[in-house]
Enzyme design. Structure first.
Site, PDB file in Angstrom:
ATOM      1  N   GLY A  47       0.766   8.931   0.827  1.00 44.53           N
ATOM      2  CA  GLY A  47       1.188   7.547   0.646  1.00 44.53           C
ATOM      3  C   GLY A  47       1.005   6.959  -0.736  1.00 44.53           C
ATOM      4  N   CYS A  51       0.848  -1.189   0.000  1.00 41.66           N
ATOM      5  CA  CYS A  51       0.000   0.000   0.000  1.00 41.66           C
ATOM      6  C   CYS A  51       0.884   1.240   0.000  1.00 41.66           C
ATOM      7  CB  CYS A  51      -0.940  -0.047   1.199  1.00 41.66           C
ATOM      8  SG  CYS A  51      -2.197   1.211   1.184  1.00 41.66           S
ATOM      9  N   CYS A  52       0.926   1.983   1.094  1.00 43.94           N
ATOM     10  CA  CYS A  52       1.677   3.236   1.127  1.00 43.94           C
ATOM     11  C   CYS A  52       2.936   3.116   1.985  1.00 43.94           C
ATOM     12  CB  CYS A  52       0.801   4.340   1.692  1.00 43.94           C
ATOM     13  SG  CYS A  52      -0.807   4.443   0.902  1.00 43.94           S
TER      14      CYS A  52
END
Lengths: 742, 242
Positions: free
Chosen positions: A717, A406-407
């Protein structure tokens, strides 16, 4: 088998599945500059052009090009698809046509129906029939949710929970397919099953054995899926093209099976570089060819799509997939893990143009070669498409073969997985504490009834005690809610393929999150250093505040406010750790909101820091917009004080600066940006999104999207195409602090 | 000993080399009609001791490699040369460099000399090429500025000269020629930088309720500045690194 291993140095990886050992023994660190890189080939240009046409068509159709509503997505559902069959170097699409979306109702059937409807489609009769008799993850969760969990969710104290959509964030170690071939991996997993089957048949053992059998089923499907594209992945990859292809098949199978919020690809550059280097040495590949392979892989990453509802898009704007691709970092033996292939991935942003996907994440270390740092800074300045995370800090806990999901979520590749847990709105918890457990918007009693504060100047100690009581209550509810969600996800929407590319018993992390950190820190600071008096509405509910006097604000490198922010994260984390987690997962915490800071703000009443009801929060760990008065570095220093030790799921910070404020010319900007990154990360800060652009450019793009069709910006992010944001999100991004020069 | 501080800018990358932390000191003897910081004119603001200032500044030490450091600006920072003089040894202790961004419109006292001698470099404004301009637009003569330039030349201090180009006042090659007369023979000058007049400080005049003599003047077209900068560069030749 031996031919696959030609010229590779042997080691532990020959005895057991150990990709990291293979990489360390065989990769070639690169300390030179970017001058070796190649542009596009005519083939790449043709494919790129076709993709651009498709994306324009997709945008014209309101964001979704087509949906296959008749079939349920899985590995073998669709016939092979191609962008241009005779031109695709790396093959494989999620469905039989590029950008055609699949229906995947396992996490939530209602969501799948609504998503189809939102784009003018109706879900097919056979799917309707099938899911009439099938329990989805979503159904399972709501069978168990308590009244309190439902209330906390409804009020928006717990928001974005993966209880109606797939949790994502799990990264399979797809490199294993290329290095070992599926036959070996299947054999090993069967042996695992036999071994574990010797244990006492407790709930845990039985569940694990069922997991393994589900994994094996999909491992076999993956072999067939590859065969449909004419590839035999039962054996290891023989050359660079096969290594990329085998790895990509694993990823592709995973996104056919799962539509989780984030589908990241892991840390693959040094691994692939070994194969590329070998081919180049053997004379079967040149730089043009190597770049072409990476370009084609990245094109495939850019084509990944999931079908989402408009409500989902409200939380995570811009249709993201988070095909996060982690580059660089350092090896534990002191060598840099920068390879030529790190450069090649960055080069795709020039060859194919700026883009939100893949989410290119540079694992920054003080020890990275200066040439590489400079190139990253240049790419940031030119494209706003990369993010930076502190390898020196993460390496201590995660070693040197972790990937980012993800981030900002680190995990050891193939050895750890995570239970994603969205976030808890702590600013709202403060308001709930002041209102004796009632929600300030609906007036509903959510937490146990407590003292409602009077319309008198708030006493800091008294407020702090009340906040601690309610935050502790909240932490327990949060952990328990997550336990329900992940129990059901494992049961009804288990990630068969992704988990098959993990060790059989991986460590589990349960990733909690905080939103509203800066609002809460400033609110407590206001109560402590200024005079704050609550104001009640006709129902006796505190809905507003009078603030007299000034107070220190988070984001100015002022310890009085920053220490409050630091304390909040440490306190909440320690409270979370008090409640046992599902499958004994380790508690972790992130300060990350993605674009949901807008929605959280909408659901939160006025706060004691002077923020109005409904006003957007700052994203992630960022200071509130316009409150950081001492410039960019003061703001960075404040965020750097948050302790990564209690926020090991990441501390997201987004930094926007105008080119003029960064430096006088291109060389000067590159030099200053690398200096800023080094200075920030030297203080053990965790993450930085970098945007170098003018506010005016965003305003122009908002008013006329055709001016900058590929304008990519970094938000909390991830990167996003600015034109894919809704108007209120565009306005929020524009209102964020831009560090400008006066 | 305390100094009056107007404000701080932690990322002032363009006022000198490297990444710089700008300390805006209060007070200025000049009243330039094109000033974008009229809020720094008066000797007011936050009082700080040299220790307090250095404690604050040293938190930015991680960013000060590649020649970065503190920039004393203002206002006219050298109005508080005593204060800076007391601060300099503390900065040196922490290994932090500084530069001074000055109009030169102060007496060359011992303190001023000390501060200039110990600086990593100096940014000196040459606001107009002659007394006429100075008197008309700043309220003072240019004598002190030229004296300071002479001093900087005598100690060989690395100096950057700056001039704000204002539409209709000094935005022609003819005008620029006059400035160059002061610059050409100075070995200490390593850069002559032109800045484009902008209106981003106009709101301050309104807030402070003081008259803005240039309120009808438009920001300078950056291409005009770029053209004049090229003209400057070609006139100064290779010895000056631009």
């Amino acid at each position: 088998m031996e031919n696959y291993k030609r010229n590779f140095n042997e080691g532990n990886w020959n005895n057991t599945i150990d990709v990291s050992d293979f990489i360390k023994r065989n990769y070639t660190p690169y300390e030179g500059d970017a001058s070796f890189l190649s542009g596009t080939t005519p083939r790449t240009d043709r494919v790129k052009k076709r993709v651009e046409e498709l994306i324009i068509e997709e945008t014209k159709k309101g964001g979704v090009l087509d949906i296959d509503t008749e079939r349920v997505s899985s590995l073998l559902t669709y016939e092979p698809g191609y962008v241009i069959k005779e031109d695709d170097l790396i093959v494989g699409l999620q469905t039989d046509e590029p950008l055609k979306r699949a229906v995947n109702p396992f996490a939530g059937y209602r969501n799948a129906v609504q998503a189809c409807k939102a784009y003018g489609y109706e879900i097919g009769e056979n799917i309707k029939d099938e899911f009439r008799y099938r329990t989805t993850h979503n159904t399972g969760v709501f069978r168990v949710y308590t009244e309190t969990m439902r209330k906390a969710r409804h009020a928006g104290i717990l928001t974005g929970l993966p209880d109606a959509y797939a949790r994502g964030r799990i990264i399979g170690d797809y490199r294993r397919i290329a290095l070992y071939g599926m036959d070996y991996l299947i054999r090993e997993r069967k042996a695992d099953k036999e071994r574990i089957g010797e244990r006492d048949m407790t709930d845990d053992t039985i569940r694990l054995l069922e997991d393994i059998s589900r994994q094996l089923e999909f491992m076999n499907d993956l072999v067939i899926m590859a065969k449909q594209y004419g590839c035999d992945i039962t054996r290891p990859a023989e050359n660079a093209r096969e290594a990329i292809q085998w790895l990509y098949f694993g990823y592709l199978g995973a996104v056919k099976e799962q539509n989780g919020a984030a589908n990241s690809i892991g840390r693959i550059s040094a691994f692939l570089d070994i194969y590329i280097e070998r081919d180049i040495k053997e004379g079967t590949l040149d730089e043009k060819g190597a770049q072409e392979l990476i370009d084609d892989l990245v094109i495939k990453m850019r084509l990944v799509r999931h079908l989402r509802t408009p409500e989902y898009n409200d939380l995570f704007a811009g249709d993201p997939v988070w095909v996060t691709c982690s580059l660089a970092g350092m090896c534990e033996d002191g060598r840099t893990m920068v390879t030529k292939t790190c450069y090649r991935f960055l080069q795709t942003l020039y060859n194919l143009g700026p883009s939100a996907e893949p989410n290119i994440t540079v694992l920054w270390a003080q020890g990275l070669p200066q040439t590489f740092k400079d190139f990253c800074a240049k790419v940031s300045i030119d494209t706003d498409s990369i993010q930076y995370e502190n390898d020196d800090v993460m390496r201590k806990d995660f070693g040197d073969d972790y990937s980012i999901a993800c981030c900002v979520s680190a995990m050891k590749t193939g050895k750890q997985m995570q239970f994603f847990g969205a976030r808890c709105n702590l600013a709202k918890v403060l308001l709930m504490a002041l209102n004796g457990g009632k929600d300030e918007i609906y007036g509903e009693q959510i937490a146990p009834e407590g003292k409602v504060f009077d319309e008198k100047t708030l006493d800091y100690e008294e407020v702090l005690e009340a906040f601690k009581t309610y935050a502790a209550w909240m932490a327990k509810l949060y952990v328990n809610t997550m336990n329900v969600i992940h129990h059901m996800h494992d049961k009804y929407a288990y990630e068969r393929l992704m988990m098959s590319f993990h060790d059989v018993e991986p460590e589990r992390l349960m990733a909690f999150g905080i939103s509203g950190l800066s609002v809460l820190a400033d609110s407590l600071s206001a109560i402590k250093y200024a005079r704050v008096t609550p104001k009640k509405d006709e129902n006796g509910l505190i809905t507003d505040f009078d603030i007299e006097g000034d107070f220190p604000k988070y984001g100015n490198d002022d310890d009085r406010a920053d220490s409050i922010a630091k304390w909040i994260t440490e306190f909440f984390y320690s409270e979370l750790c008090k409640t046992k987690t599902y499958r004994n997962a380790r508690h972790t915490l992130s300060i990350l909101t993605i674009t949901s800071n807008v929605v959280y703000g909408k659901k939160t009443g006025a706060t004691p820091d002077g923020r109005k009801k409904g006003e957007a929060f700052a994203p992630g760990a960022n200071p509130m917009h316009g409150r950081d008065k001492e410039g960019a570095l003061a703001s960075l220093n404040s965020v750097a004080k948050i302790n990564y030790g209690c926020c090991m799921d990441g501390i997201s910070n987004t930094f926007s600066i105008t080119p003029e404020a960064l430096g006088t010319d291109e060389d000067n900007r590159v030099e200053n940006l690398t200096t800023v990154l080094d200075g920030y990360f030297a203080q053990d800060a965790h993450h930085l999104n970098v945007n170098v652009l003018n506010r005016q450019k965003l305003i122009d793009a908002m008013n006329d999207p055709t001016l900058y069709p590929t304008l990519t910006i970094r938000v909390s992010g991830y990167a996003v195409n600015f034109n894919k944001l809704t108007k209120d999100k565009q306005l929020e991004v524009i209102s964020r602090t831009f560090h400008e020069k006066m | 000993m305390q100094g009056y501080i107007h404000s701080f800018e932690s990322m002032a990358a363009v006022d000198g080399e490297g990444v710089r932390y700008a300390v805006f000191l209060s007070g200025c003897p000049l009243r330039c009609v094109f000033c974008h910081n009229p809020d720094t004119w008066n000797m007011t603001g936050t009082l700080m001791t040299p220790e307090e200032l250095v404690n604050k500044v040293s938190k930015y030490n991680p960013y000060f490699k590649n020649n970065g450091g503190v920039t004393f600006t203002g206002g006219e920072p050298l109005l508080q040369a005593e204060f800076i003089r007391k601060t300099v040894p503390l900065l040196k202790e922490k290994g932090i460099n500084y530069i001074v961004d000055t109009s030169g419109s102060v007496e060359l006292t011992d303190s001023v000399k000390y501060v200039l001698e110990n600086a990593q470099g100096v940014i000196l404004d040459l606001k107009f090429p002659d007394n006429e301009g100075y008197l008309k637009y700043t309220g003072h003569t240019m004598e002190k500025t030229l004296e300071m330039l002479g001093f900087l030349e005598s100690i060989g201090k690395s100096t950057r000269i700056r001039t704000v180009i204002i539409p209709g006042i000094n935005d022609t090659e003819e005008e620029i020629q006059k400035y160059l007369m002061h610059i050409k023979d100075k070995k200490c000058i390593y850069k002559y930088e032109l800045l484009a007049f902008h209106t981003m400080g106009f709101f301050k005049y309104e807030e402070l309720k003081i008259e803005n003599p240039l309120k009808d003047t438009k920001p300078l077209d950056v291409s005009v500045k770029d053209r004049l900068q090229k003209f400057v560069n070609s006139n100064l030749g290779k010895s000056i690194d631009i």
